[in-house]
Design an enzyme around this catalytic site. Structure first.
Site, PDB file in Angstrom:
ATOM      1  CB  CYS A  88     -10.544  30.055 -28.009  1.00  0.00           C
ATOM      2  SG  CYS A  88     -12.059  30.216 -29.188  1.00  0.00           S
ATOM      3  CG  HIS A 138     -13.570  33.313 -26.598  1.00  0.00           C
ATOM      4  ND1 HIS A 138     -12.081  32.977 -27.318  1.00  0.00           N
ATOM      5  CD2 HIS A 138     -13.182  33.383 -25.329  1.00  0.00           C
ATOM      6  CE1 HIS A 138     -11.252  32.941 -26.526  1.00  0.00           C
ATOM      7  NE2 HIS A 138     -11.584  33.207 -25.415  1.00  0.00           N
TER       8      HIS A 138
END
EC number: 3.4.19.12
Length: 520
Positions: free
Chosen positions: A168, A471
């Site tokens: 990510c 994330h």
């Protein structure tokens, strides 16, 4: 990582009839009915949403552990643990007990069989639905006009990037750079790389894992990735080839651990710059750069040799001024500016949300002021004064001598303590339009009224508590609309949502036309 829990957690048949109908990437959470980030449990085949939607997949795992902790474990409970699930979009496998992505498989290869079955379901659903969608878009002129009026045409063109296993950090940077138009357009207009000599001259180069380091091109794979985005031909693109090249030429990013998005951006731009300084199909990249009328000679700020599009877009000049407090001698040093790394002032570090009332709000101006304010160096940073011929106490101040076309601001959210790297989770208020950088310039009187104003193009956000976990997602503006890029999921959003984000990296683009927007 190698997970030891697969044998007791992966219990479903690869072609289980318990799977929902339709495309796996659009399956709905059995609790909240959201179709964003669906995950399927490899114990019972139930589908829940990921932790960055409503977190029902994690809750499903936690609920399954309650009888194991409150009561005596039975043999059946030990075997059925609901700890492993699979992302229905990227097909990556995650173990909640290990709290990490899984790279191994069961002895019978059940994980790979489930993955292949989900891929077949996805391909089947895509094939049957593709003709209907294409016919609808091509033949319904009325609907097409309505889509353009409502702005939904842009939304249909948005393409996500599949998460290849904690990638990510890369996806957020790629989506941000793809929405910096001048930078992105340069790469998309480059010709494809071809083999230059021998019997294969003129043919397209295809990279395989058996090829050596000399046969990979970061520029080419970066170009292919940018071309795949915003075409509308697919909902998500898998940047496997680009990630493979990254592994080849950037050893720091090998493996599937979470990485720092800012560090990746630095390495990516540096390696693009170095490769662009070489030849491209026999033509120097600097020649291609000079032929681009939008990148004039005055806009180039060279770093390590010839100028490239990287230095032309992101390059500026920073002046470092050090004054000896004993003899008052001033030492000037000019450094290339590719980005500014800004500290969040310590007095603001307890304010974590935009609406929190205790204390004043930290703004981007506070961070910029902290960077450019006069600073007295402490005892561990004594300056070697050439006039005094010894280390002396001194002051330091930064000035921006030349602003770049794209101003990249990195907020230092991660700090090392004795043993850990902690995150500063302070909310920093930032403007969407009219960031005025004139007061930070060395010679502001030589700048025009509009040349110091910047408008926000993209924001990278880190969710979670540490640099090695959490994330990354990104917000970016495209044709006047804001989008949220969460790996393979792209959603239309609004400015209110963007300004509430806890920014990690901000990309500001130099304003070209005069606007009535307020300044920062």
């Amino acid at each position: 990582m190698e997970c030891p829990h697969l044998g007791s957690s992966v219990c479903i048949a690869p072609d289980s009839a318990k799977f929902p109908q339709g495309s796996p990437s659009s399956w709905c959470c059995s609790v909240c009915r959201s179709n964003k980030s669906p995950w399927v449990c490899l114990t019972c085949s139930s589908v829940h949403c990921g932790r960055y939607v409503n977190g029902h997949a994690k809750k499903h795992y936690e609920d399954a552990q309650i009888p194991m902790t409150n009561h005596k474990k039975t043999e059946k409970q030990e075997k059925v643990q609901h700890t492993v699930c699979m992302d229905c979009s990227s097909y990556s496998t995650y173990c909640y007990r290990c709290d990490d992505f899984v790279v191994n498989d069961t002895k019978l290869g059940l994980v790979q069989k489930v993955r292949e079955h989900l891929q077949n379901l996805e391909n089947s659903a895509f094939t049957s639905d593709r003709h209907r969608k294409r016919k609808l878009l091509e033949n319904s002129s009325l609907n097409s006009k309505l889509l353009k009026v409502n702005g939904s045409t842009t939304a249909l063109c948005a393409t996500g990037l599949r998460n290849l296993g904690n990638t990510c950090f890369m996806n957020a940077i790629l989506q941000s750079l793809s929405n910096i138009q001048q930078f992105c357009c340069y790469f998309k207009e480059l010709p494809a790389v071809e083999l230059r000599n021998g019997k294969t001259a003129g043919r397209r180069t295809y990279h395989t894992r058996s090829q050596g380091d000399n046969n990979v091109s970061l520029v080419e794979e970066f170009r292919k990735t940018l071309c795949a985005l915003w075409q509308g031909s697919q909902t998500a693109f898998s940047p496997e080839s680009l990630f493979y090249v990254v592994w080849k030429i950037m050893p720091n990013f090998r493996g599937y651990q979470q990485q720092d998005a800012h560090e990746f951006m630095r390495y990516l731009l540096d390696h693009l710059h170095l490769e662009l300084q070489g030849g491209f199909n026999g033509v120097s990249r600097s020649v291609i750069l000079q032929e681009n009328s939008s990148l004039t000679a005055s806009s180039k700020c060279c770093i390590n040799g010839a100028s490239t599009v990287v230095t032309a877009i992101f390059g500026g000049i920073l002046q470092n001024e050090v004054n000896c407090l004993i003899c008052r001698k001033t030492n000037l040093k000019f450094d290339p500016l590719r980005y500014l790394s800004l500290d969040i002032p310590s007095q603001f570090r307890n304010k974590r949300t935009k609406n929190q009332e205790n204390g004043p709000m930290c703004t981007l101006r506070d961070c910029l002021r902290s960077f450019t304010d006069l600073e007295e160096l402490d005892e561990t940073e004594l300056y070697m004064c050439h006039k005094c011929k010894k280390k002396q106490k001194s002051t330091k101040k930064f000035w921006i001598q030349k602003l770049p076309k794209v101003l990249c601001l990195h907020l230092k959210r991660f700090h090392w303590t004795a043993y850990l790297r902690n995150k500063v989770d302070t909310y920093v208020e930032f403007p969407l339009r009219g960031l005025d950088m004139k007061c930070y310039l060395l010679e502001p009187e030589n700048s025009g009224p509009e040349s110091c104003l910047y408008d926000l193009a993209a924001v990278v956000v880190h969710h979670g508590s540490g640099v090695g976990s959490g994330h990354y997602t990104a917000y970016a503006a495209h044709e006047g609309r804001w989008f949220h890029f969460n790996d393979s999921t792209v959603t239309l959003t609004d400015e209110e949502t963007v300004v509430k984000a806890k920014a990690y990296i901000l990309f500001y683009v130099e304003r070209q036309a005069k606007s009535g927007s307020d300044k920062l």
